[in-house]
Motif scaffolding. Sequence first.
Motif, PDB file in Angstrom:
ATOM      1  N   GLY A  67       0.706  -1.500  -0.088  1.00 35.41           N
ATOM      2  CA  GLY A  67      -0.266   0.233   0.041  1.00 35.41           C
ATOM      3  C   GLY A  67       1.245   1.585  -0.134  1.00 35.41           C
ATOM      4  O   GLY A  67       0.126   2.101  -0.295  1.00 35.41           O
ATOM      5  N   GLY A  68       2.220   1.114   0.550  1.00 36.28           N
ATOM      6  CA  GLY A  68       2.594   2.137  -0.226  1.00 36.28           C
ATOM      7  C   GLY A  68       3.491   3.197   1.250  1.00 36.28           C
ATOM      8  O   GLY A  68       3.304   4.026   1.077  1.00 36.28           O
ATOM      9  N   THR A  69       3.284   2.499   2.525  1.00 31.29           N
ATOM     10  CA  THR A  69       3.647   2.976   4.002  1.00 31.29           C
ATOM     11  C   THR A  69       5.198   2.632   3.990  1.00 31.29           C
ATOM     12  O   THR A  69       5.972   1.199   3.234  1.00 31.29           O
ATOM     13  N   GLY A  87       6.588   7.431   6.882  1.00 33.56           N
ATOM     14  CA  GLY A  87       5.924   7.807   5.087  1.00 33.56           C
ATOM     15  C   GLY A  87       5.351   6.611   4.428  1.00 33.56           C
ATOM     16  O   GLY A  87       4.955   6.155   4.947  1.00 33.56           O
ATOM     17  N   VAL A  88       6.127   7.055   3.221  1.00 35.00           N
ATOM     18  CA  VAL A  88       5.050   6.762   1.758  1.00 35.00           C
ATOM     19  C   VAL A  88       6.458   6.347   1.184  1.00 35.00           C
ATOM     20  O   VAL A  88       7.791   6.421   1.420  1.00 35.00           O
ATOM     21  N   TRP A  89       6.537   4.944   0.218  1.00 29.24           N
ATOM     22  CA  TRP A  89       7.021   4.732  -1.072  1.00 29.24           C
ATOM     23  C   TRP A  89       6.254   4.378  -1.955  1.00 29.24           C
ATOM     24  O   TRP A  89       5.445   4.384  -2.206  1.00 29.24           O
ATOM     25  N   ARG A  90       6.275   4.360  -3.342  1.00 29.66           N
ATOM     26  CA  ARG A  90       6.393   4.371  -4.227  1.00 29.66           C
ATOM     27  C   ARG A  90       7.351   3.408  -5.618  1.00 29.66           C
ATOM     28  O   ARG A  90       8.525   3.911  -5.411  1.00 29.66           O
ATOM     29  N   HIS A  91       6.737   2.735  -6.816  1.00 30.61           N
ATOM     30  CA  HIS A  91       7.823   2.131  -7.338  1.00 30.61           C
ATOM     31  C   HIS A  91       7.904   3.877  -8.588  1.00 30.61           C
ATOM     32  O   HIS A  91       6.993   3.728  -8.843  1.00 30.61           O
ATOM     33  N   THR A  92       8.897   4.002  -9.401  1.00 29.64           N
ATOM     34  CA  THR A  92       8.680   4.832 -10.197  1.00 29.64           C
ATOM     35  C   THR A  92       9.546   3.836 -11.454  1.00 29.64           C
ATOM     36  O   THR A  92       8.216   3.984 -12.340  1.00 29.64           O
ATOM     37  N   ILE A  93      10.465   2.829 -12.003  1.00 31.42           N
ATOM     38  CA  ILE A  93      10.909   2.393 -12.857  1.00 31.42           C
ATOM     39  C   ILE A  93      11.119   0.964 -13.013  1.00 31.42           C
ATOM     40  O   ILE A  93      12.303   0.617 -11.595  1.00 31.42           O
ATOM     41  N   ASP A  94      11.054  -0.063 -13.424  1.00 27.92           N
ATOM     42  CA  ASP A  94      12.074  -1.408 -12.871  1.00 27.92           C
ATOM     43  C   ASP A  94      12.106  -1.239 -11.480  1.00 27.92           C
ATOM     44  O   ASP A  94      11.073  -1.276 -11.618  1.00 27.92           O
ATOM     45  N   TYR A  97      12.898   2.538  -6.878  1.00 29.73           N
ATOM     46  CA  TYR A  97      12.058   2.998  -6.139  1.00 29.73           C
ATOM     47  C   TYR A  97      11.820   4.000  -5.043  1.00 29.73           C
ATOM     48  O   TYR A  97      12.879   4.268  -4.753  1.00 29.73           O
ATOM     49  N   ALA A  98      11.172   5.034  -5.223  1.00 30.57           N
ATOM     50  CA  ALA A  98      11.502   6.398  -4.305  1.00 30.57           C
ATOM     51  C   ALA A  98      10.719   6.563  -2.960  1.00 30.57           C
ATOM     52  O   ALA A  98       9.724   5.335  -2.973  1.00 30.57           O
ATOM     53  N   PHE A  99      11.112   7.477  -1.807  1.00 32.86           N
ATOM     54  CA  PHE A  99      10.941   6.853  -0.897  1.00 32.86           C
ATOM     55  C   PHE A  99      10.834   8.588  -0.078  1.00 32.86           C
ATOM     56  O   PHE A  99      11.988   8.623   0.193  1.00 32.86           O
ATOM     57  N   ARG A 100      10.231   8.197   1.201  1.00 28.24           N
ATOM     58  CA  ARG A 100      10.298   9.531   1.906  1.00 28.24           C
ATOM     59  C   ARG A 100       9.758   9.855   3.222  1.00 28.24           C
ATOM     60  O   ARG A 100       8.022   8.720   3.274  1.00 28.24           O
ATOM     61  N   PHE A 101      10.186   9.580   4.747  1.00 27.59           N
ATOM     62  CA  PHE A 101       9.904   9.406   6.249  1.00 27.59           C
ATOM     63  C   PHE A 101       9.955  10.667   6.529  1.00 27.59           C
ATOM     64  O   PHE A 101      11.203  11.532   6.689  1.00 27.59           O
ATOM     65  N   LYS A 102       9.508  10.554   7.125  1.00 27.23           N
ATOM     66  CA  LYS A 102       9.509  12.077   8.959  1.00 27.23           C
ATOM     67  C   LYS A 102      10.182  11.515  10.477  1.00 27.23           C
ATOM     68  O   LYS A 102       9.226  10.547  10.378  1.00 27.23           O
ATOM     69  N   PHE A 103      10.546  11.784  11.185  1.00 29.12           N
ATOM     70  CA  PHE A 103      10.785  11.314  12.152  1.00 29.12           C
ATOM     71  C   PHE A 103      10.840  12.498  13.577  1.00 29.12           C
ATOM     72  O   PHE A 103      11.621  13.912  13.186  1.00 29.12           O
ATOM     73  N   THR A 119      14.256  11.546   2.148  1.00 28.07           N
ATOM     74  CA  THR A 119      13.656  11.634   0.606  1.00 28.07           C
ATOM     75  C   THR A 119      14.848  10.307   0.066  1.00 28.07           C
ATOM     76  O   THR A 119      16.079  11.092   0.504  1.00 28.07           O
ATOM     77  N   GLY A 120      14.358   9.687  -0.612  1.00 25.33           N
ATOM     78  CA  GLY A 120      15.789   8.696  -1.637  1.00 25.33           C
ATOM     79  C   GLY A 120      14.591   7.922  -2.830  1.00 25.33           C
ATOM     80  O   GLY A 120      13.457   7.948  -2.028  1.00 25.33           O
ATOM     81  N   GLU A 121      15.681   7.756  -3.177  1.00 24.87           N
ATOM     82  CA  GLU A 121      15.684   6.261  -3.988  1.00 24.87           C
ATOM     83  C   GLU A 121      16.533   5.705  -4.157  1.00 24.87           C
ATOM     84  O   GLU A 121      17.794   5.298  -3.152  1.00 24.87           O
ATOM     85  N   THR A 122      16.188   4.240  -4.037  1.00 22.31           N
ATOM     86  CA  THR A 122      16.424   2.985  -3.904  1.00 22.31           C
ATOM     87  C   THR A 122      16.727   2.017  -5.073  1.00 22.31           C
ATOM     88  O   THR A 122      14.997   2.034  -5.849  1.00 22.31           O
ATOM     89  N   THR A 123      17.716   0.896  -5.828  1.00 20.39           N
ATOM     90  CA  THR A 123      16.603  -0.293  -6.495  1.00 20.39           C
ATOM     91  C   THR A 123      17.745  -1.436  -5.689  1.00 20.39           C
ATOM     92  O   THR A 123      18.736  -1.634  -5.081  1.00 20.39           O
TER      93      THR A 123
END
Length: 161
Positions: A67-69, A87-94, A97-103, A119-123
Amino acid sequence: MKTKLVKNIIAPLVVAFALLPMVAAPATRSSMEAGKLQGTWEMQITLTDCAGHVIRSFPSLIEFAAGGTVVESNGGTPQALKTPGEGVWRHTIDSNYAFRFKFFTFDAQNVFTGWTIITGETTVDATGNANSGTATVEVYDPNGNLLVSLCAETSGTRFEL
């Protein structure tokens, strides 16, 4: 007689084809997860000044839920001085993924000192059991003023039974 013969041949074939997916060689867990981020990851975070100078490195545990949390906890700051990251995450391509969270952060007297947004990106690699990426770390005071912006390199492995 012909109808009975056809039923006797067709019925077992239908059953055999219905069962085929269950008895065929099952996909391994890693092949099913190849390129997928969802799950819990043991991460190693290397915080830098964005010019390549390492500030410190520490472990983190991040859950990318369906669900993207995102829920995150790390060993870089004592837990008494911060809330878990959410925070949240989503699929970008292939397999990216992009994500963003806060504390939220506190001092030793339990006084609110601000918050941090990552705020980041991961493969995710082809095995589905490792990932790596980059992130920005923005630290704010209680009034929402940006105090410092840092960078991070991330790498992790899937946390499993």
